[in-house]
Design a protein around this motif. Structure first.
Motif, PDB file in Angstrom:
ATOM      1  N   SER A 257      48.034  75.761  17.268  1.00 41.41           N
ATOM      2  CA  SER A 257      48.435  74.501  17.895  1.00 41.41           C
ATOM      3  C   SER A 257      47.295  73.814  18.637  1.00 41.41           C
ATOM      4  O   SER A 257      47.154  72.586  18.565  1.00 41.41           O
ATOM      5  CB  SER A 257      49.605  74.745  18.850  1.00 41.41           C
ATOM      6  OG  SER A 257      49.258  75.692  19.852  1.00 41.41           O
ATOM      7  N   LEU A 258      46.467  74.581  19.346  1.00 47.61           N
ATOM      8  CA  LEU A 258      45.400  73.939  20.113  1.00 47.61           C
ATOM      9  C   LEU A 258      44.410  73.245  19.185  1.00 47.61           C
ATOM     10  O   LEU A 258      43.950  72.136  19.466  1.00 47.61           O
ATOM     11  CB  LEU A 258      44.686  74.964  20.999  1.00 47.61           C
ATOM     12  CG  LEU A 258      43.754  74.397  22.075  1.00 47.61           C
ATOM     13  CD1 LEU A 258      43.730  75.293  23.300  1.00 47.61           C
ATOM     14  CD2 LEU A 258      42.331  74.224  21.555  1.00 47.61           C
ATOM     15  N   ALA A 259      44.094  73.881  18.071  1.00 49.14           N
ATOM     16  CA  ALA A 259      43.192  73.257  17.092  1.00 49.14           C
ATOM     17  C   ALA A 259      43.815  71.997  16.503  1.00 49.14           C
ATOM     18  O   ALA A 259      43.124  70.996  16.267  1.00 49.14           O
ATOM     19  CB  ALA A 259      42.860  74.256  15.992  1.00 49.14           C
ATOM     20  N   GLN A 260      45.125  72.042  16.265  1.00 51.09           N
ATOM     21  CA  GLN A 260      45.816  70.858  15.754  1.00 51.09           C
ATOM     22  C   GLN A 260      45.787  69.727  16.780  1.00 51.09           C
ATOM     23  O   GLN A 260      45.625  68.556  16.425  1.00 51.09           O
ATOM     24  CB  GLN A 260      47.262  71.203  15.397  1.00 51.09           C
ATOM     25  CG  GLN A 260      47.396  72.182  14.239  1.00 51.09           C
ATOM     26  CD  GLN A 260      48.840  72.523  13.943  1.00 51.09           C
ATOM     27  OE1 GLN A 260      49.687  71.641  13.787  1.00 51.09           O
ATOM     28  NE2 GLN A 260      49.141  73.823  13.866  1.00 51.09           N
ATOM     29  N   ASP A 261      45.914  70.079  18.048  1.00 46.56           N
ATOM     30  CA  ASP A 261      45.862  69.060  19.108  1.00 46.56           C
ATOM     31  C   ASP A 261      44.483  68.410  19.169  1.00 46.56           C
ATOM     32  O   ASP A 261      44.369  67.191  19.311  1.00 46.56           O
ATOM     33  CB  ASP A 261      46.190  69.684  20.463  1.00 46.56           C
ATOM     34  CG  ASP A 261      47.668  70.023  20.610  1.00 46.56           C
ATOM     35  OD1 ASP A 261      48.480  69.431  19.880  1.00 46.56           O
ATOM     36  OD2 ASP A 261      47.995  70.880  21.446  1.00 46.56           O
ATOM     37  N   ILE A 262      43.437  69.214  19.086  1.00 48.45           N
ATOM     38  CA  ILE A 262      42.080  68.669  19.148  1.00 48.45           C
ATOM     39  C   ILE A 262      41.838  67.735  17.957  1.00 48.45           C
ATOM     40  O   ILE A 262      41.273  66.643  18.115  1.00 48.45           O
ATOM     41  CB  ILE A 262      41.031  69.805  19.157  1.00 48.45           C
ATOM     42  CG1 ILE A 262      41.134  70.639  20.451  1.00 48.45           C
ATOM     43  CG2 ILE A 262      39.622  69.239  18.994  1.00 48.45           C
ATOM     44  CD1 ILE A 262      40.798  69.886  21.718  1.00 48.45           C
ATOM     45  N   GLU A 263      42.266  68.136  16.775  1.00 48.42           N
ATOM     46  CA  GLU A 263      42.097  67.290  15.589  1.00 48.42           C
ATOM     47  C   GLU A 263      42.824  65.965  15.744  1.00 48.42           C
ATOM     48  O   GLU A 263      42.347  64.922  15.302  1.00 48.42           O
ATOM     49  CB  GLU A 263      42.597  68.018  14.337  1.00 48.42           C
ATOM     50  CG  GLU A 263      41.634  69.054  13.802  1.00 48.42           C
ATOM     51  CD  GLU A 263      42.032  69.542  12.417  1.00 48.42           C
ATOM     52  OE1 GLU A 263      43.061  69.065  11.882  1.00 48.42           O
ATOM     53  OE2 GLU A 263      41.318  70.398  11.875  1.00 48.42           O
ATOM     54  N   ALA A 264      44.007  66.016  16.360  1.00 49.07           N
ATOM     55  CA  ALA A 264      44.814  64.803  16.529  1.00 49.07           C
ATOM     56  C   ALA A 264      44.423  64.026  17.787  1.00 49.07           C
ATOM     57  O   ALA A 264      45.058  63.026  18.115  1.00 49.07           O
ATOM     58  CB  ALA A 264      46.292  65.172  16.583  1.00 49.07           C
ATOM     59  N   ARG A 265      43.390  64.522  18.492  1.00 47.10           N
ATOM     60  CA  ARG A 265      42.895  63.878  19.707  1.00 47.10           C
ATOM     61  C   ARG A 265      43.986  63.801  20.773  1.00 47.10           C
ATOM     62  O   ARG A 265      44.150  62.791  21.457  1.00 47.10           O
ATOM     63  CB  ARG A 265      42.318  62.497  19.394  1.00 47.10           C
ATOM     64  CG  ARG A 265      41.230  62.521  18.331  1.00 47.10           C
ATOM     65  CD  ARG A 265      40.773  61.142  17.926  1.00 47.10           C
ATOM     66  NE  ARG A 265      39.942  60.525  18.947  1.00 47.10           N
ATOM     67  CZ  ARG A 265      38.644  60.739  19.116  1.00 47.10           C
ATOM     68  NH1 ARG A 265      38.004  61.572  18.324  1.00 47.10           N
ATOM     69  NH2 ARG A 265      37.964  60.125  20.065  1.00 47.10           N
TER      70      ARG A 265
END
Length: 305
Positions: A257-265
């Motif tokens: 989830s954290l990586a997905q959040d960073i990708e989605a800014r």
């Protein structure tokens, strides 16, 4: 008393995964997705998809008058937990059982402050490799819910009721009589996996194979192991190997989830991971240099949005 009605708050990856599965196993009216009116309009307009199937959800607003839920599941992000606690008040009654599938090791206490710890079972969601992009969720491994009482060695009637429900729903679960260690083990995994994948801008495959990323991940996890001794949970090498085994079964193309959040800014849960590790390290006088580097790097990444 059997569990018949379920309410879920939080329609991120886990909320969609749980909700979609349950929606195919129980009457639509008995499964309620709690969301404000603006979110409901957006969900109905954009259509929520789970592995290509449209989710048929029964949405209710927080102020809608309803019977309390037999089972209430929190699947919000941690920074939305306080608002969610207030939003579910109409769904909590005398016999409601509450599960929190949030990351971290503190959400149960937050919920219990409002509704009483006697309603809360301790819970860990593990083994999911769900990826949510926009309104669509995809996953290969559904994972399972692990839950139990906080007091070691106890299996209460509440736990038995929830286990019976998930058995009927054919959703993978495990009753654990050592939930303190289970939660700390999942926390250890999240600290390593979520942050390392984000910093390396990669996926589970990057940390499933030997290399720099995996070494950093394990080093971050070992710092949690060191802290666990001072917090009374005493994680061991066998716990580390267990959670690395859980990681090894995830879809290599998936990402946490954290990586997905960073990708989605989006604002990430870094404070829940290395932020917590740094606080505990300061509290106990234990150095946590790997998590400090991961924390600083993720903060820099967020500042560049």
């Amino acid at each position: 008393m059997n569990i018949k009605t379920v309410s879920i708050i939080g329609l991120g990856a886990l909320g969609i995964l749980f909700g979609h599965h349950l929606s195919k196993k129980m009457p639509k009216v008995d499964l309620r997705i709690i969301a404000n009116q603006d979110r409901i309009k957006r969900y109905e307009k954009d259509k929520i998809l789970c592995n290509g199937e449209r989710c048929q959800f029964n949405y209710v607003t927080p102020d809608a008058v309803c019977e309390p839920a037999d089972l209430l599941i929190f699947t919000v992000k941690f920074d939305g937990l306080e608002d969610a606690v207030q939003a579910v008040k109409n769904h909590v009654g005398e016999h409601t059982i509450i599960l929190s599938a949030l990351n971290g090791i503190t959400s149960e206490a937050v919920i219990g402050q409002t509704y009483g710890m006697d309603k809360v079972l301790y819970c860990v969601a593990q083994g999911m490799d769900a990826v949510k992009i926009g309104n669509e969720l995809t996953y290969t491994n559904r994972g399972m819910l692990c839950f139990g009482d906080w007091e070691p060695g106890i299996v209460s009637e509440k736990v038995k009721r929830v286990a019976d429900f998930f058995e009927k729903m054919e959703f993978p679960y495990e009753v654990d009589t050592k939930m303190t260690k289970r939660q700390w083990g999942k926390f250890m995994l999240n600290v390593g996996v979520n942050q390392t994948v984000a910093v390396f801008n990669s996926n589970y495959g990057e940390i499933q194979r030997e290399g720099q990323a995996r070494e950093i991940m394990i080093a971050a996890m070992r710092e949690v192991m060191a802290l666990s001794e001072y917090e009374g949970t005493y994680l061991t090498e066998s716990d580390l190997e267990y959670w690395l085994g859980v990681l090894g079964r995830l879809d290599p193309e998936g990402k946490p989830s954290l990586a997905q959040d960073i990708e989605a800014r989006r604002h990430s849960e870094v404070e829940l991971f290395s932020g917590t590790v740094l606080e505990l390290g300061l509290k106990h006088g234990i150095p946590t240099p790997v998590n400090k580097k991961l924390y600083d790097k993720i903060k820099i990444m967020e500042s560049q949005y």
